[in-house]
Design an enzyme around this catalytic site. Sequence first.
Site, PDB file in Angstrom:
ATOM      1  N   HIS A 108       0.795  -1.204  -0.069  1.00  0.00           N
ATOM      2  CA  HIS A 108       0.009   0.133   0.013  1.00  0.00           C
ATOM      3  C   HIS A 108       0.694   1.131  -0.127  1.00  0.00           C
ATOM      4  CE1 HIS A 108      -2.217  -3.303   2.179  1.00  0.00           C
ATOM      5  NE2 HIS A 108      -3.339  -2.851   1.527  1.00  0.00           N
ATOM      6  N   ASP A 209      34.900 -31.658  13.104  1.00  0.00           N
ATOM      7  CA  ASP A 209      35.012 -32.833  12.635  1.00  0.00           C
ATOM      8  C   ASP A 209      36.366 -33.210  11.635  1.00  0.00           C
ATOM      9  OD1 ASP A 209      34.628 -35.391  11.334  1.00  0.00           O
ATOM     10  OD2 ASP A 209      32.448 -35.203  11.478  1.00  0.00           O
ATOM     11  N   HIS A 212      36.511 -36.861   9.400  1.00  0.00           N
ATOM     12  CA  HIS A 212      35.854 -37.238   7.956  1.00  0.00           C
ATOM     13  C   HIS A 212      36.898 -36.678   7.170  1.00  0.00           C
ATOM     14  CE1 HIS A 212      35.170 -32.967   7.679  1.00  0.00           C
ATOM     15  NE2 HIS A 212      34.652 -33.023   6.325  1.00  0.00           N
ATOM     16  N   HIS A 217      36.838 -36.697   1.904  1.00  0.00           N
ATOM     17  CA  HIS A 217      37.279 -35.883   0.873  1.00  0.00           C
ATOM     18  C   HIS A 217      38.578 -36.217   0.238  1.00  0.00           C
ATOM     19  CE1 HIS A 217      34.801 -32.579   2.335  1.00  0.00           C
ATOM     20  NE2 HIS A 217      35.164 -32.676   3.508  1.00  0.00           N
ATOM     21  N   ASP A 366      30.889 -32.778   1.066  1.00  0.00           N
ATOM     22  CA  ASP A 366      30.244 -32.758   2.256  1.00  0.00           C
ATOM     23  C   ASP A 366      29.031 -32.879   2.366  1.00  0.00           C
ATOM     24  OD1 ASP A 366      32.432 -32.394   4.363  1.00  0.00           O
ATOM     25  OD2 ASP A 366      32.649 -30.385   3.629  1.00  0.00           O
TER      26      ASP A 366
HETATM   27  S1  FES Z   1       1.709  -0.635   3.183  1.00  0.00           S
HETATM   28 FE1  FES Z   1       0.199  -2.298   3.525  1.00  0.00          FE
HETATM   29  S2  FES Z   1       1.337  -4.070   3.880  1.00  0.00           S
HETATM   30 FE2  FES Z   1       2.936  -2.323   3.635  1.00  0.00          FE
HETATM   31 FE   LIG Z   2      34.283 -31.786   4.863  1.00  0.00          FE
END
Ligand code: FES
Ligand SMILES: [Fe+2]
Length: 450
Positions: A108, A209, A212, A217, A366
């Site tokens: 609005h 970790d 792993h 890797h 990963d």
């Molecule tokens: S102006 Fe109405 S929801 Fe933002």
């Molecule tokens: Fe990793």
Amino acid sequence: MEDNQTSKENEIIDIKKGYQSHLIHNDKEIFESEMERVFGRCWLFLTHECAIPDYGDYVTTRMGLDEVIVVRQKDNSIKAFLNVCRHRGARICATEAGNTRGFVCNYHGWSYGADGSLQSVPFEEAVYKNRLDKCSHGLYEVPCIESYHGFVYGCLDADAPDFKKYLGDFAWYLDIWMEESGGMELIGPPARCFIHANWKVPSENFVGDAYHVGWTHTSALRSGQSVFAPLAGNTQLPPEGAGLQITTKNGHGLGVLFDAYAGVHGAEMIEEMMAWGMAKHAEIEKKLGEKRGRLYKSHLNGTIFPNNSFLTGSAVFKVWQPHSPTKTEVFTWAMVEKDMPAELKDKISKSVQRTFGIAGYWESEDNDNMESETHMASGTVTRKLKLNSQMGLGGDYQDPDYPGVIGESAIGETSYRGYYRFYNDLINSDSWQEVNDRSSNWITDLTGNK
Ligand code: FES
Ligand SMILES: [Fe+2]
């Protein structure tokens, strides 16, 4: 019920035995509780000051499930606001970053200043008859914002400890690279992508970790030929004394591999990275001493609780943003030292994209594990089983040279246990006061009698 099972009625975290219920990675009720008690209370990474240097610069990000706008103010301070219009709740800002003197709602047309104040309302006099209290309809401001060596964190709980206190012992480690290096900056905008994983799976992986790396890797290690390449295929462990694990009161933790400043960067980067790191280390060591100074030229993997992870040297900085129990948005930046030459920063930035970017050859290895661990927790029986974090249990101790609780070798699950110890206190507490009361024996909770 067998010892390897648990139920929702029982504790989901067993600190002393080193178990977590698999439920924690795929459960709506637990996730909702985390959004209130973890993300609603803890300090969360928002941005770096270098991303919003001038008045009106902004970025949008998330704090748990809440979207926020982080804006540089006229007086150079930084504020963050929920990204939502106070009229009927539409999103105020749809872009990831920019510069503006204000935000206009798409619905609005209410408009807000960069300071969050509600400045104008279409046809205000005619439709509201001057009865709208504009002062109480400014954007909802995040109550706590702090810049820590340029890294900007926010907290939605006004009763939270200040950020330095929240870090506790962990600041001793962070300050080495965030401050003593001469300062850091992040190269953005962050790469953003989704993984079908619970947010804690990567957070716990980065917190501690190292186990792993040699296995998951293998391919990245063999193809990249980084300084970690000898670990490929689990052909060997890091030798004794090669690293450390550290966890601290509020769940922040890290792993150290000594003298590995070049991190995951490929063979083509090693010489230049090591030369930079070793030269600066000589200066830093003079100020910080041998033990603390050595951490600058070492490789640190860590997580600032709950969801902000990093790899120093490898230059990776991550935030794991929860969207649902099984969906996480990953933000990835390259992290560089401010005084590096532009050419080196550029090389590092590209290397981070190759290694831990969206399609990075480390990252993709990963993600497969992250997603499978999360998915498996949807199984009716599977989700009642326990996850095991017992590696090194019974061997954690305090060390006069290093703040926090220390694990007995480079590879272990000390930081997992520290992470979930604090997580458990948060989830079971109604306030920060209660969290602190529960955490008062955190050292003996982790070390037993040591
Ligand atoms: S102006 Fe109405 S929801 Fe933002
Ligand atoms: Fe990793």
